[in-house]
Design an enzyme around this catalytic site. Structure first.
Site, PDB file in Angstrom:
ATOM      1  CD  GLU A   1      39.127  33.495  47.342  1.00  0.00           C
ATOM      2  OE1 GLU A   1      40.294  33.637  46.959  1.00  0.00           O
ATOM      3  OE2 GLU A   1      38.146  33.891  46.711  1.00  0.00           O
TER       4      GLU A   1
ATOM      5  CB  CYS B   1      34.368  36.227  45.989  1.00  0.00           C
ATOM      6  SG  CYS B   1      36.097  36.682  45.762  1.00  0.00           S
TER       7      CYS B   1
ATOM      8  CG  HIS C   1      32.348  39.942  44.475  1.00  0.00           C
ATOM      9  ND1 HIS C   1      33.044  39.768  45.651  1.00  0.00           N
ATOM     10  CD2 HIS C   1      33.217  39.635  43.473  1.00  0.00           C
ATOM     11  CE1 HIS C   1      34.270  39.360  45.376  1.00  0.00           C
ATOM     12  NE2 HIS C   1      34.399  39.272  44.066  1.00  0.00           N
TER      13      HIS C   1
END
Length: 466
Positions: A132, A166, A259
């Site tokens: 990112e 992400c 995540h």
């Protein structure tokens, strides 16, 4: 995050797939077909079937050589004791100095992976970066990585970069696997995407995001709910075709990784998946399997994002499951903080580092990937059943067994030193004609670092020798 996918050479000389982002796997695979190793990527017209067993065969992890203790940072920031260590569930936080950036991180993990696996540089056919972080609005990280392939003369390497908060690492994994397989995916993963402004980076002259913390957590939970619903429905449809008429639940995952923006969110998320199972169950199952939770029977998912009573009740009910299926995966996040794009795969590495190949053999590992903005998928990895000495799974587990020792070898720095380094990063962000200050001997041996940015914004990188 960096991943190496399957060796492929059969009728045609098809090159291996390497995929990048700041961490790296080998031995597991997106379990829609419960595959693992590799076969030919020759077009269907050349073979009888599509390639099978395309998956992760190597894993490389990199983190900075320094960290700040969260207890020290609590004192320095003059916040309540436990705000970071208890509230976020984090004891240490790794951080990059001005000498390192997304390009140097990727250079380091790609070089280390290639050297450790001894894969010829001219046998790589696909390299994809999931991130990112943008240094240049036009020039990709992938083009910088091509410098590593210069001596081999290999310029025929497909793939570029995938960017979405992400989620980039997961998207690049899917892309690399699909390139390797050269067939249509069967859709056996649950994905949810929508346009929302929970965490974003509109100011390209700044490293820092604009964050709506409360909305971001709500979006994470909403994506988790929908991805899990899609995934379960697809699994159950497949089971019905095979004559199996039963619901898919968390019990069907031997392990579950997420995540991880912060560790506490993961425990809440596992509890939320149990809540999903509870709402989907019939009344008899709710009564027999979810004792003392009947009071939450009439709730709707979308009305519970800030329901503290429900959250606490299901966290308690799912605690044993969390300890067995998920807790070990949080080791790297606990000691290094949010790894962003590579967060999910840092959790995978942590899980592998804390279990034997025998423990993992044949297991289904659920994986939830989330990127703000938003893009999310819930999929699964199936571990190979072969855990014998020298097997791919045993080698994969061994490759990350040193994570605790490597983390312990970092240098502890004070909160003041941490703040000074962050100030330096701000000072030099987007600047030209400078060389970062600092002792390169403080970096791990073999680490690539930024040596200079010239007057034309060209960045030169050097590797610290072993």
């Amino acid at each position: 995050m960096q991943r190496l996918l399957a060796p492929v050479k059969r009728v045609l000389q098809v090159k291996r797939v390497l995929q990048e982002a700041s961490l790296t796997p080998v031995g597991l695979l997106p379990s829609a077909h419960q595959r693992f190793s590799t076969v030919s990527a020759v077009p269907l017209t050349k073979t009888d079937t599509w390639p099978k067993d395309v998956g992760i065969l190597a894993l490389e992890v990199y983190f900075p050589a320094q960290y700040v203790d969260q207890t020290d940072l609590e004192k320095y920031d003059k916040v309540k004791a436990g705000k970071y260590t208890v509230g976020l569930g984090q004891t240490q936080m790794g951080f990059c100095s001005v000498q390192e950036d997304i390009n140097s991180l990727c250079l380091t993990v790609v070089q280390r992976l290639m050297e450790r696996t001894q894969i010829p540089w001219d046998s790589v056919g696909h390299l994809e970066v999931g991130t990112e972080t943008i240094i240049d609005k036009s020039k990709s990280v992938k083009t910088v990585l091509m410098e590593l392939f210069q001596d081999s003369g290999n310029t025929d390497i497909e793939g570029i970069g995938t960017t979405n908060a992400c989620y980039g690492g997961t998207a690049s994994l899917f892309n690399a696997a699909n390139w390797m397989e050269s067939s249509s995916w069967d859709g056996l993963r649950g994905t949810h995407m929508e346009n929302v402004y929970d965490f974003y980076k509109p100011e390209l002259a700044s490293e820092y995001p604009v964050v709506d913390g409360k909305l971001s957590v709500q979006c994470y939970f909403r994506a988790l709910d929908r991805c899990y619903a899609f995934y379960r429905q697809k699994i159950q449809n497949q089971w019905k075709q095979a004559g199996i008429n039963q619901p898919f639940t968390l019990e069907d995952f031997q392990f579950m990784i997420f995540h991880t923006p912060f560790c506490k969110l993961v425990q809440k998320s596992l509890a939320r998946l149990m809540f999903n199972d509870f709402l989907s169950a019939n009344s008899d199952t709710q009564t027999s399997h979810y004792k003392e939770l009947e009071a939450f029977r009439g709730l709707k998912l979308e009305d519970t994002y800030s329901n503290k009573d429900m959250e606490a009740a299901f966290e308690k009910a799912s605690l044993d499951m969390f300890n067995k299926k998920t807790k070990a995966s949080l080791y790297l996040s606990t000691h290094n903080g949010n790894m962003y794009t590579s967060s999910l795969y840092g959790c995978l590495a942590s899980l592998l580092a804390h279990h034997s190949a025998q423990d993992l053999a044949g297991s289904r590992i659920g994986a939830f990937s989330y990127g703000s903005g938003m893009a999310a998928s819930l999929f699964s990895l199936r571990a190979s059943k072969d855990a014998s000495p020298g097997s791919l799974l045993e080698k994969l587990v061994s490759s990350v067994a040193d994570l605790p020792n490597r983390l312990a070898s970092r240098k502890r720095m004070s909160a003041e030193e941490f703040t000074e380094v962050m100030d330096q990063r701000e000072q030099f962000y987007c600047k030209v004609n400078f060389s970062p200050s600092g002792d390169t001997n403080s970096l791990f041996p073999g680490t690539w670092y930024l040596e200079r940015v010239d007057e034309m914004y060209r960045r030169k990188y050097t590797r610290r020798p072993f």
